[in-house]
Scaffold this active site. Structure first.
Site, mmCIF file in Angstrom:
data_model
loop_
_atom_site.group_PDB
_atom_site.id
_atom_site.type_symbol
_atom_site.label_atom_id
_atom_site.label_comp_id
_atom_site.label_asym_id
_atom_site.label_seq_id
_atom_site.Cartn_x
_atom_site.Cartn_y
_atom_site.Cartn_z
ATOM 1 N N PRO A 2 1.024 -1.180 0.055
ATOM 2 C CA PRO A 2 0.199 -0.263 0.083
ATOM 3 C C PRO A 2 0.841 1.214 -0.097
ATOM 4 O O PRO A 2 1.697 1.472 0.786
ATOM 5 C CB PRO A 2 -0.549 -0.300 1.370
ATOM 6 C CG PRO A 2 -0.853 -1.641 1.790
ATOM 7 C CD PRO A 2 0.469 -2.108 1.069
ATOM 8 N N GLU A 3 0.649 2.290 -0.936
ATOM 9 C CA GLU A 3 1.376 3.373 -0.934
ATOM 10 C C GLU A 3 0.363 4.538 -0.543
ATOM 11 O O GLU A 3 -0.494 4.393 0.083
ATOM 12 C CB GLU A 3 1.910 3.614 -2.601
ATOM 13 C CG GLU A 3 2.536 2.581 -2.937
ATOM 14 C CD GLU A 3 4.029 2.734 -2.420
ATOM 15 O OE1 GLU A 3 4.363 3.618 -1.660
ATOM 16 O OE2 GLU A 3 4.928 1.683 -2.762
#
Length: 274
Positions: A2-3
């Site tokens: 996840p960014e």
């Protein structure tokens, strides 16, 4: 992993259920995450959540007494569920709220973290030296240009450095450099200020579109409502090596930089000589 957009989508999803609510109980099923879940987390019981913020890829659940610092790691996700919902194998931490809901942290690979600090969150070692947020006015072409003048590393690695700017992960670096027409292997100190003006604009646009689309689901990420992110449908270069460029029709090229896949169009993103 996840960014920034995925973490922001998670923040937006959980905030309506948590803001202003009192913490009734903390359940820690497995404290062995990237760093051990501290026993002091129990100090949160009885406190009211006054803010749900994001700093880089960290979520900050703030109270008047302290702050939870939460990171999703490589495979973590958050769910808002009803009290009494049975946990599954990788559901490690629950924060039960006074409204009958709970925040559940699930992390298959256990590279995420749930920490507690009594000090201002920005003073914590994990956050103290981070660069500016990319969607704020602090992140500008002038800032990026000045920071790059003595940096000979590739521009892609430069913009992925969290000390320079936070949240420009591999996917979004690929996409932003393509949209700005900048070769990812170009040394950062050889990129011109007009190019950095284009790049900062594209970074902001790409991240904003990704947030609007719910993030980019490649393997593990889903939002707090269990839905995947749809920005993957808009990717122009990432994951498309040897496929036609959407702009010129030439074949996209893949190289490895810092151990990560880097895809670009040699025609649209030529390497410039200093």
């Amino acid at each position: 992993m996840p960014e920034l957009p995925e973490v922001e989508v998670s923040r937006q999803g959980i905030t309506p259920f948590m803001l202003g609510e009192t913490v009734m109980r903390i359940v820690v099923r497995n404290p062995s995450l990237r760093w051990p879940v501290p026993s002091e987390l129990q100090e949160m019981v009885g406190l009211t959540i006054t803010s749900v913020r994001r700093r880089a890829k960290y979520l900050l659940l703030e109270t008047d007494w302290g702050t939870v610092i939460l990171h999703l790691g490589m495979s973590g996700n958050l769910r808002i569920l009803d009290h009494g919902t049975q946990p599954s194998k990788h559901d490690h931490v629950d924060i039960e709220l006074g409204n009958g809901k709970l925040l559940r942290f699930n992390d298959t690979r256990r590279f995420g973290c749930v920490l507690w600090t009594r000090d201002p969150a920005e003073q914590h070692a994990l956050l103290a030296k981070l660069g500016p947020e990319p969607l704020t006015d602090d992140f500008s072409d002038e800032y990026l240009y000045q920071r790059s003048r003595k940096r000979k590393i590739a521009v892609k690695q430069f913009i992925m450095d969290n000390h320079v700017v936070v949240g420009v992960g591999n996917i979004y670096a690929n996409e932003s450099l393509f949209s700005a027409g900048i070769n990812p292997e170009q040394p950062a100190n050889e990129v011109t200020q007009p190019q950095y003006a284009a790049l900062t604009t594209e970074i902001k646009l790409v991240l904003a579109r990704a947030i609007k689309q719910g993030g980019t689901t490649l393997k593990d990420f889903t939002g707090s409502d269990g839905k995947p992110g749809y920005f993957v449908q808009e990717l122009q270069v990432y994951g498309r090596a040897e496929q036609p460029c959407s702009a010129c029709g030439g074949l996209l090229k893949e190289v490895r930089m810092g151990g990560r896949s880097t895809v670009f169009c040699p025609r649209c993103q030529p390497r410039l000589k200093p």
